[in-house]
Design a protein around this motif. Sequence first.
Motif, PDB file in Angstrom:
ATOM      1  N   ILE A  29       0.839  -1.202   0.000  1.00 37.30           N
ATOM      2  CA  ILE A  29       0.000   0.000   0.000  1.00 37.30           C
ATOM      3  C   ILE A  29       0.873   1.252   0.000  1.00 37.30           C
ATOM      4  N   ALA A  30       2.047   1.175   0.681  1.00 42.67           N
ATOM      5  CA  ALA A  30       2.917   2.348   0.773  1.00 42.67           C
ATOM      6  C   ALA A  30       3.394   2.777  -0.608  1.00 42.67           C
ATOM      7  N   ARG A  32       1.696   2.499  -3.333  1.00 40.83           N
ATOM      8  CA  ARG A  32       0.575   3.182  -3.992  1.00 40.83           C
ATOM      9  C   ARG A  32       0.401   4.594  -3.439  1.00 40.83           C
ATOM     10  N   VAL A  33       0.616   4.768  -2.104  1.00 40.89           N
ATOM     11  CA  VAL A  33       0.458   6.107  -1.520  1.00 40.89           C
ATOM     12  C   VAL A  33       1.522   7.052  -2.066  1.00 40.89           C
ATOM     13  N   LEU A  36       0.583   8.011  -5.517  1.00 35.69           N
ATOM     14  CA  LEU A  36      -0.487   9.019  -5.543  1.00 35.69           C
ATOM     15  C   LEU A  36       0.067  10.406  -5.252  1.00 35.69           C
ATOM     16  N   ASP A  37       0.984  10.497  -4.284  1.00 32.26           N
ATOM     17  CA  ASP A  37       1.583  11.788  -3.948  1.00 32.26           C
ATOM     18  C   ASP A  37       2.334  12.352  -5.149  1.00 32.26           C
ATOM     19  N   THR A  74      -1.990  12.813   1.551  1.00 30.69           N
ATOM     20  CA  THR A  74      -0.871  11.917   1.846  1.00 30.69           C
ATOM     21  C   THR A  74      -0.694  11.753   3.355  1.00 30.69           C
ATOM     22  N   PHE A  77      -3.410   9.403   4.629  1.00 32.62           N
ATOM     23  CA  PHE A  77      -3.109   8.011   4.289  1.00 32.62           C
ATOM     24  C   PHE A  77      -2.002   7.467   5.184  1.00 32.62           C
ATOM     25  N   ALA A  78      -0.921   8.276   5.370  1.00 36.27           N
ATOM     26  CA  ALA A  78       0.215   7.811   6.159  1.00 36.27           C
ATOM     27  C   ALA A  78      -0.198   7.544   7.599  1.00 36.27           C
ATOM     28  N   LEU A  81      -2.185   4.353   7.788  1.00 38.08           N
ATOM     29  CA  LEU A  81      -1.355   3.154   7.667  1.00 38.08           C
ATOM     30  C   LEU A  81      -0.592   2.877   8.952  1.00 38.08           C
TER      31      LEU A  81
END
Lengths: 93, 140
Positions: A29-30, A32-33, A36-37, A74, A77-78, A81
């Motif tokens: 997932i990291a 993908r994040v 995205l950023d 971001t 999301f972080a 997670l």
Amino acid sequence: MMTFYWVSLILVSLGFTGLLFRLVKGPTIADRVVALDAIGISLVSIIALLSLIIETEFFLEVILLLSILSFIGTIAFAKFLERGEIFDRNNHN
Amino acid sequence: MRTNDVMLQTATKVVTFIILMFAVHIFFAGHYTPGGGFVGGLLTTSAIVLLMLSFDIATVKKILPINYVTMTAIGLLLALATAAGAIIFDVPFFTHAFGYFDLPLFGKTSLHSAMLFDAGVYLVVVGVTMTIIQTIGEDE
């Protein structure tokens, strides 16, 4: 000068395509994040080049807005997670 | 183990004011350039959401003791009063007035009553989005 803008736009779009590949394929997932950023930053560059090409300065506020939204997204999301929740209820107890 | 996010909190203390100033700019520039009450309200909300992300809900409630439901009601009342105020001057509903005034610090300034309607939109947008986010965030 216009050719230079178009070449830059094509190069940024190629980078955008690579980021899209990482967004779809990314093993964790990291990945993908982070993709995205970076896609947000690429969108900012694309908007800046487009506003140079069509010669308007009404898009400059969109650039700042998009950077702010990308930053906050971001961070959310972080935090999700790392902690499993986005908003802490109370830190000081 | 409690995590320590001092970098996030220090960055937030600077960035929040930039976002708030940008929100005020985009709210006041809405008459001549892109922007207006809706985007300004959403930007203000994103600044408060950034505060809530890096600190916690209780701290943000302490530094901003605002009842957002009341804020929504005040915004709706302001918009309705601006629209209905035209009736007093014997012109149709929602007729706006404007004029040029010489203010002490700003010089020749154009003041328009659509600004008050936009302020109502701003208050409603901030109130509704913050009510949604606070209600979801406090859920057990």
